[in-house]
Enzyme design. Structure first.
Site, PDB file in Angstrom:
ATOM      1  N   ASP A  78       0.841  -1.200   0.000  1.00  0.00           N
ATOM      2  CA  ASP A  78       0.000   0.000   0.000  1.00  0.00           C
ATOM      3  C   ASP A  78       0.871   1.242   0.000  1.00  0.00           C
ATOM      4  OD1 ASP A  78       0.624   0.632   2.639  1.00  0.00           O
ATOM      5  OD2 ASP A  78      -1.310   0.055   3.444  1.00  0.00           O
ATOM      6  N   ASN A  86      -4.245  13.062   0.041  1.00  0.00           N
ATOM      7  CA  ASN A  86      -5.607  13.568  -0.151  1.00  0.00           C
ATOM      8  C   ASN A  86      -5.839  14.850   0.633  1.00  0.00           C
ATOM      9  OD1 ASN A  86      -6.712  11.678  -1.966  1.00  0.00           O
ATOM     10  ND2 ASN A  86      -7.115  10.225  -0.327  1.00  0.00           N
ATOM     11  N   HIS A  91      -8.498  15.310  -3.352  1.00  0.00           N
ATOM     12  CA  HIS A  91      -8.842  13.954  -3.776  1.00  0.00           C
ATOM     13  C   HIS A  91      -8.587  13.721  -5.261  1.00  0.00           C
ATOM     14  CE1 HIS A  91     -10.530  12.317  -0.055  1.00  0.00           C
ATOM     15  NE2 HIS A  91     -10.899  13.558   0.201  1.00  0.00           N
ATOM     16  N   ASP A  95      -6.607  10.574  -6.645  1.00  0.00           N
ATOM     17  CA  ASP A  95      -7.072   9.688  -7.715  1.00  0.00           C
ATOM     18  C   ASP A  95      -6.017   9.550  -8.809  1.00  0.00           C
ATOM     19  OD1 ASP A  95      -9.445   9.303  -6.402  1.00  0.00           O
ATOM     20  OD2 ASP A  95     -10.643  10.570  -7.731  1.00  0.00           O
ATOM     21  N   GLU A 121      -5.826   2.406  -0.857  1.00  0.00           N
ATOM     22  CA  GLU A 121      -4.503   2.515  -1.481  1.00  0.00           C
ATOM     23  C   GLU A 121      -3.736   1.197  -1.422  1.00  0.00           C
ATOM     24  OE1 GLU A 121      -3.952   3.995   2.814  1.00  0.00           O
ATOM     25  OE2 GLU A 121      -5.541   3.821   1.322  1.00  0.00           O
TER      26      GLU A 121
END
Length: 201
Positions: A78, A86, A91, A95, A121
């Site tokens: 991760d 974020n 955000h 993304d 993630e």
């Protein structure tokens, strides 16, 4: 009613037309079914499989590997401090990072490997035919690729990942394998993040 059919028999042209319509409708249903299946098993951001797809694919991969008694290994990783990305950059930037990592994963896959975004993630890669040492080598290359990705407005080197690597035991279930890889991943975080750690045998 058979009497009506005798009075008004269908011409060959009418039968052909009905058959063509039925065939067309069946093709449309088949296409729609495939699209829905793809949507249900694909992560829309990264284009990788999702957790559901991994659960479906893993028994198939294990069954194929069992015949020649091949090794199967798994990489679980991760992204480090993703929530901060974020929070600090928004955000949309988050993304974009996930999409970039999806591309990095695809770049490091062999045709018969399988990758999935597990949620958030966290990512998982299944490597048929790879023992622990080979999987660790793949994870190290991927770790470097993740660290090298630049996604604006993040500075270079801001994106890193922590990696856990495990080789499946002969009768081990996927959930057990994931737990061992997950423990290795958390060990990687304890060791300062942005490292690859082998699972305990």
């Amino acid at each position: 009613d058979k009497g009506i059919l005798k009075m008004y028999p269908a011409s060959p042209d009418e039968i052909g037309t009905v058959t063509d319509i039925a065939r067309s409708m069946l093709l449309q249903v088949e296409t729609l079914t495939k699209q829905l299946k793809h949507q249900a098993t694909t992560d829309f951001l990264t284009g990788l499989g999702n957790r559901r797809a991994l659960m479906e694919q893993m028994p198939i991969i294990r069954a194929k590997a069992a015949r020649p008694e091949e090794a199967v290994s798994l990489i679980l990783f991760d992204l480090d401090h993703f929530k901060r990305i974020n929070d600090e950059y928004g955000h949309d930037a988050g993304d974009n990072v996930l999409m970039a990592i999806g591309e990095a994963v695809k770049d490091h896959l062999r045709p018969y490997d399988y990758a999935a975004r597990m949620g958030g993630e966290e990512f998982c890669i299944v490597l048929p035919g790879a023992d622990l040492a080979a999987a660790e080598s793949v994870a190290e290359r991927l770790r470097h690729a993740v660290e090298s990705r630049v996604v604006e407005p993040l500075p270079k080197g801001r994106i890193t990942g922590s990696f856990g690597v495990a080789q499946a035991r002969p009768t081990e279930r996927l959930q057990e394998l994931l737990l061992r890889a997950d423990a290795a991943l958390y060990s990687a975080k304890d060791q300062g993040r942005n490292v690859v750690v082998r699972a305990q045998p």
